[in-house]
Scaffold this motif. Structure first.
Motif, PDB file in Angstrom:
ATOM      1  N   ASN A 523     -15.076  -0.891   4.635  1.00 44.58           N
ATOM      2  CA  ASN A 523     -15.392  -1.389   3.294  1.00 44.58           C
ATOM      3  C   ASN A 523     -16.471  -2.460   3.359  1.00 44.58           C
ATOM      4  OD1 ASN A 523     -13.732   0.233   1.811  1.00 44.58           O
ATOM      5  ND2 ASN A 523     -11.990  -1.193   1.810  1.00 44.58           N
ATOM      6  N   ASP A 553     -17.240 -10.866   4.891  1.00 43.50           N
ATOM      7  CA  ASP A 553     -18.579 -10.243   4.956  1.00 43.50           C
ATOM      8  C   ASP A 553     -19.527 -10.975   4.020  1.00 43.50           C
ATOM      9  OD1 ASP A 553     -18.348  -9.204   2.294  1.00 43.50           O
ATOM     10  OD2 ASP A 553     -17.131  -7.540   3.092  1.00 43.50           O
ATOM     11  N   GLY A 557     -19.439  -8.567  -2.706  1.00 44.89           N
ATOM     12  CA  GLY A 557     -18.229  -9.301  -3.153  1.00 44.89           C
ATOM     13  C   GLY A 557     -17.417  -8.499  -4.168  1.00 44.89           C
ATOM     14  N   LEU A 566      -7.676  -3.824  -6.868  1.00 38.68           N
ATOM     15  CA  LEU A 566      -8.174  -3.438  -5.545  1.00 38.68           C
ATOM     16  C   LEU A 566      -7.197  -2.594  -4.743  1.00 38.68           C
ATOM     17  CD1 LEU A 566     -10.009  -6.514  -4.028  1.00 38.68           C
ATOM     18  CD2 LEU A 566     -10.947  -4.491  -5.092  1.00 38.68           C
ATOM     19  N   PHE A 571      -8.046   3.641  -6.567  1.00 40.61           N
ATOM     20  CA  PHE A 571      -9.032   2.801  -7.245  1.00 40.61           C
ATOM     21  C   PHE A 571     -10.243   2.661  -6.334  1.00 40.61           C
ATOM     22  CE2 PHE A 571     -11.188  -1.216  -7.760  1.00 40.61           C
ATOM     23  CZ  PHE A 571     -11.602  -1.104  -9.079  1.00 40.61           C
ATOM     24  N   THR A 572     -11.385   3.050  -6.872  1.00 39.47           N
ATOM     25  CA  THR A 572     -12.631   2.922  -6.085  1.00 39.47           C
ATOM     26  C   THR A 572     -13.807   2.649  -7.010  1.00 39.47           C
ATOM     27  OG1 THR A 572     -14.080   4.016  -4.507  1.00 39.47           O
ATOM     28  CG2 THR A 572     -13.016   5.444  -6.115  1.00 39.47           C
ATOM     29  N   THR A 573     -14.772   1.924  -6.488  1.00 45.09           N
ATOM     30  CA  THR A 573     -16.000   1.698  -7.274  1.00 45.09           C
ATOM     31  C   THR A 573     -17.147   2.493  -6.654  1.00 45.09           C
ATOM     32  OG1 THR A 573     -16.468  -0.240  -5.939  1.00 45.09           O
ATOM     33  CG2 THR A 573     -15.349  -0.630  -8.027  1.00 45.09           C
ATOM     34  N   LYS A 574     -16.750   3.289  -5.630  1.00 43.56           N
ATOM     35  CA  LYS A 574     -17.816   4.007  -4.896  1.00 43.56           C
ATOM     36  C   LYS A 574     -18.129   5.341  -5.568  1.00 43.56           C
ATOM     37  CE  LYS A 574     -16.361   1.645  -0.800  1.00 43.56           C
ATOM     38  NZ  LYS A 574     -15.582   1.709   0.410  1.00 43.56           N
ATOM     39  N   GLY A 579     -15.940   7.480  -1.538  1.00 53.02           N
ATOM     40  CA  GLY A 579     -14.639   6.802  -1.353  1.00 53.02           C
ATOM     41  C   GLY A 579     -13.577   7.474  -2.195  1.00 53.02           C
ATOM     42  N   VAL A 580     -12.342   7.426  -1.698  1.00 46.64           N
ATOM     43  CA  VAL A 580     -11.244   8.047  -2.475  1.00 46.64           C
ATOM     44  C   VAL A 580     -10.312   6.983  -3.066  1.00 46.64           C
ATOM     45  CG1 VAL A 580     -11.176  10.289  -1.365  1.00 46.64           C
ATOM     46  CG2 VAL A 580      -9.988   8.367  -0.313  1.00 46.64           C
ATOM     47  N   GLY A 581     -10.505   5.748  -2.684  1.00 45.86           N
ATOM     48  CA  GLY A 581      -9.684   4.650  -3.261  1.00 45.86           C
ATOM     49  C   GLY A 581      -8.302   4.536  -2.660  1.00 45.86           C
ATOM     50  N   LEU A 584      -7.401   0.574   0.802  1.00 45.48           N
ATOM     51  CA  LEU A 584      -6.708  -0.707   0.620  1.00 45.48           C
ATOM     52  C   LEU A 584      -5.243  -0.502   0.259  1.00 45.48           C
ATOM     53  CD1 LEU A 584      -9.298  -3.045  -1.136  1.00 45.48           C
ATOM     54  CD2 LEU A 584      -8.556  -3.014   1.239  1.00 45.48           C
TER      55      LEU A 584
HETATM   56  P1  ADP Z   1     -12.582   3.093  -1.124  1.00 49.75           P
HETATM   57  O1  ADP Z   1     -13.187   2.348   0.006  1.00 49.75           O
HETATM   58  O2  ADP Z   1     -12.356   4.534  -0.855  1.00 49.75           O
HETATM   59  O3  ADP Z   1     -13.290   2.845  -2.429  1.00 49.75           O
HETATM   60  P2  ADP Z   1     -10.552   1.169  -0.878  1.00 49.75           P
HETATM   61  O4  ADP Z   1      -9.166   1.148  -1.350  1.00 49.75           O
HETATM   62  O5  ADP Z   1     -10.789   0.949   0.553  1.00 49.75           O
HETATM   63  O6  ADP Z   1     -11.121   2.519  -1.329  1.00 49.75           O
HETATM   64  O7  ADP Z   1     -11.385   0.110  -1.701  1.00 49.75           O
HETATM   65  C1  ADP Z   1     -11.210   0.016  -3.060  1.00 49.75           C
HETATM   66  C2  ADP Z   1     -12.333  -0.776  -3.671  1.00 49.75           C
HETATM   67  O8  ADP Z   1     -12.284  -2.128  -3.302  1.00 49.75           O
HETATM   68  C3  ADP Z   1     -13.701  -0.362  -3.260  1.00 49.75           C
HETATM   69  O9  ADP Z   1     -14.158   0.751  -4.023  1.00 49.75           O
HETATM   70  C4  ADP Z   1     -14.559  -1.603  -3.554  1.00 49.75           C
HETATM   71  O10 ADP Z   1     -14.910  -1.666  -4.918  1.00 49.75           O
HETATM   72  C5  ADP Z   1     -13.582  -2.718  -3.288  1.00 49.75           C
HETATM   73  N1  ADP Z   1     -13.823  -3.312  -1.976  1.00 49.75           N
HETATM   74  C6  ADP Z   1     -13.150  -3.083  -0.834  1.00 49.75           C
HETATM   75  N2  ADP Z   1     -13.613  -3.838   0.151  1.00 49.75           N
HETATM   76  C7  ADP Z   1     -14.630  -4.572  -0.334  1.00 49.75           C
HETATM   77  C8  ADP Z   1     -15.548  -5.537   0.223  1.00 49.75           C
HETATM   78  N3  ADP Z   1     -15.493  -5.933   1.486  1.00 49.75           N
HETATM   79  N4  ADP Z   1     -16.480  -6.099  -0.616  1.00 49.75           N
HETATM   80  C9  ADP Z   1     -16.527  -5.711  -1.925  1.00 49.75           C
HETATM   81  N5  ADP Z   1     -15.689  -4.815  -2.502  1.00 49.75           N
HETATM   82  C10 ADP Z   1     -14.762  -4.262  -1.714  1.00 49.75           C
END
Ligand code: ADP
Length: 625
Positions: A523, A553, A557, A566, A571-574, A579-581, A584
């Protein structure tokens, strides 16, 4: 094994701060025994307490009703006694003047002094007594001989009798008025004698006497149902509403008293038996027992010297009244006890019924609960297996993402090997064996590196056993960074490691910890894609009894809108396909399973995100599979 030991220990801590001693167990057992004894004997205890209360109530009612009855009897007794004492006085006062009147009569004087007409005086006395109503009137000479009497014509006439031994005669001859109670020696009739001296020219020449009959008084008392006695100074009862007690003494007479009575011939030389007399109760001084019967006694001294009047109230009716009250209280108490016992039984029955209903409801509830627990267990199993599947899926996804980097990583040694092989052939044709050997050593080194990469991939791809064991936290961290090494290099990320406390041991599954790290680092790499000089800082330190791992990192952010979602699954912003969300959310589950927490926040300087994983530290030695 270690986990179960730990859970036993913490459960134990919850129950008590120190281990139970045999004393504690014995005390608890005694308390339980006492409680069950009380429960089993509750009815007996209630009955005993009830009986005790009843006895106290009965005793009190007996005491109070008796003292009330006694108070009433004493009040009435005092009134009656005053009344009867005044009737005695009245009966005697009526005649007190009479001897003086007789003594003043000239005919009487003449008879006594000179021996005048006896017949005239007899008639005079008879006539006066017909009006006065005394027992007798008579006149005595100076030597005690009766010269004339109102009963001169009766067979038992006093005329000619000598009563010089009587005290009333002696007192009158001494110039005083005399009074004396005695049984008549002539008639045998009791009476009260009152005398007065008859004065002649040369002094006392004779005595005039009136005898008063007091029998009427006794009859009145007896008819009124009263117990009244009058005793003389020696204690002899001479007036009594109870005829049987007359001429008896209360207590045995002493010799002097008997001698005096004999000398005065007061009771006609009759024997004076003693009536049995005692005071039966210490606390009640006015309670007397005469001739076997209990009475409340009221006594008063009469005007006549030495006389005492006693008014006696029988105790029998008082006792009957008290017994009545006590019987009533006794019956009421027992009825009350029976009623209370009945109420208690009813309450107990109702309680038992309620308890049975409750137990039944509890049984149904516990059956339902058991079903629910089984259901939950099944769901949990399913969830766990789903989670494992998801982890696996996540790993495969990560593998997909890593494949380019891995391919690049493998390509380099392959190209090098190819070059080495080509040059090796050439060296072989030139028979440059030494150079060929060096060449082959390089090839071997490259294949070893490739083996490391594929070995790591194999480890990553393998399915976790899902069992926790003590593990050094830096081991899965190093493994995760080794796996991602290709990606990190490709992205040009500079990794800063502060791992002074890296030797911390936590309880967990290293494959899963590694999975968490891979998710977090991946991530971060994604978040720093647009950053020019990306830096990733990892820090492992001890805080109290926790190991704290922070991964910071300098990416874009976390925006406030997504902060609270999160860790939600999917849940994903990708972009789609990136990403599949699940990363985390799975990481959250893994850390929670290990008794730890995972939190996300932005770095204080505003650049990039920081993830903090806290895990409880264990003191056990790390074990290897
Ligand atoms: P994915 O990586 O498949 O999107 P995750 O559950 O790993 O699913 O992450 C969920 C969301 O959390 C990400 O889509 C992102 O928006 C946010 N995120 C995770 N790690 C970070 C990070 N280090 N910096 C900023 N946003 C993060």
């Amino acid at each position: 094994m270690a986990a179960s030991r730990q859970s036993t220990h913490s459960a134990h801590d919850l129950v008590s701060a120190r281990p139970l001693s045999t004393d504690d167990i014995a005390t608890a057992q005694a308390r339980r025994l006492r409680a069950s004894w009380l429960k089993n004997h509750a009815r007996t205890v209630y009955v005993l307490v009830g009986l005790l209360c009843a006895i106290v109530a009965i005793w009190q009612s007996w005491r109070i009703s008796e003292s009330n009855a006694l108070a009433e009897v004493r009040r009435v007794g005092a009134e009656r006694l005053t009344l009867y004492a005044s009737t005695v006085d009245g009966a005697l006062d009526r005649y007190r003047y009479l001897p003086f009147v007789l003594a003043l009569n000239p005919a009487v004087k003449q008879l006594v002094a000179e021996g005048g007409a006896r017949g005239r005086v007899n008639v005079y006395l008879e006539t006066v007594n017909a009006q006065a109503g005394a027992a007798a009137l008579f006149v005595m000479s100076a030597n005690g001989e009766t010269l004339a009497s109102s009963n001169w014509s009766e067979p038992l006439s006093f005329v000619g009798q000598n009563y010089a031994f009587r005290p009333y005669f002696r007192r009158a001859m001494a110039g005083e008025s005399g009074e004396f109670f005695a049984i008549g020696v002539t008639t045998g009739q009791p009476g009260y004698f009152m005398s007065a001296p008859i004065h002649g020219p040369q002094g006392i020449v004779g005595v005039a006497v009136v005898k008063v009959d007091l029998d009427r008084l006794q009859l009145d008392w007896a008819e009124g149902g009263e117990n009244v006695i009058v005793r003389d100074e020696n204690g002899v009862i001479f007036l009594s509403s109870l005829p049987a007690w007359k001429y008896h003494s209360l207590g045995v007479l002493d010799e002097a008293a008997m001698a005096q009575i004999r000398a005065r011939r007061q009771y006609n030389n009759m024997p004076i038996p003693a009536l049995p007399f005692k005071r039966p109760r210490l606390g009640v001084p006015d309670l007397v027992n005469i001739d076997g019967q209990n009475f409340v006694e009221h006594a008063t001294a009469l005007k006549q010297a030495g006389w005492t009047m006693h008014y006696l109230t029988p105790m029998a009716p008082i006792r009957d009244q008290v017994v009545g009250v006590v019987a009533m209280v006794t019956v009421s108490s027992f009825l009350l006890i029976v009623f209370l016992l009945y109420l208690r039984e009813r309450r107990e029955r109702r309680r038992a019924r309620d308890a049975a209903d409750e137990a039944k409801a509890l049984r149904v509830l516990s059956r339902q609960l058991q079903l629910e627990i089984d259901e939950r267990k099944r769901t949990e199993e399913e969830l766990r297996s789903t989670q494992n599947d998801l982890i696996q899926a996540g790993k495969l996804a990560a593998l997909g993402q890593m494949s380019a980097a891995i391919a690049h990583e493998l390509n380099q040694p392959i190209t090098a090997i190819r070059t080495f092989v080509a040059s090796g052939r050439r060296l072989l044709s030139l028979d440059r064996k030494d150079d060929l050997d060096r060449n082959l050593a390089s090839v071997s080194g490259l294949t070893e590196r490739m083996a490391v990469i594929t070995g790591q991939l194999k480890t990553f791809a393998r399915k976790s056993e899902g069992r926790n064991r003590p593990v050094r936290l830096d081991e899965p961290v190093t493994a995760a960074f080794a796996l991602l090494d290709g990606q990190i290099k490709a992205a040009g990320v500079h990794v800063v490691r502060h791992t002074a406390d890296a030797a911390l041991v936590v309880m967990g599954d290293p494959v899963r910890i590694e999975q968490v790290l891979i998710n977090l680092v991946s991530n971060s790499l994604d978040a720093m894609r647009e950053v020019e000089a990306p830096v990733l800082t990892i820090d492992i330190r001890a805080e109290g009894d926790e190991a704290v791992l922070t991964l910071s990192d300098c990416g874009h952010g976390i925006s406030p809108e997504v902060q609270h979602q999160l860790f939600d699954p999917f849940f994903t912003t990708k972009e789609v396909g990136e990403g599949v969300g699940l990363g985390l959310s799975i990481s959250y589950g893994i850390v929670a399973d290990m008794g730890g927490t995972i939190r996300a926040h932005n770095n204080p300087d505003g650049a990039g995100a920081c993830f903090t994983v806290r895990l409880p530290v264990v003191t056990e030695e790390p074990s290897h599979e």
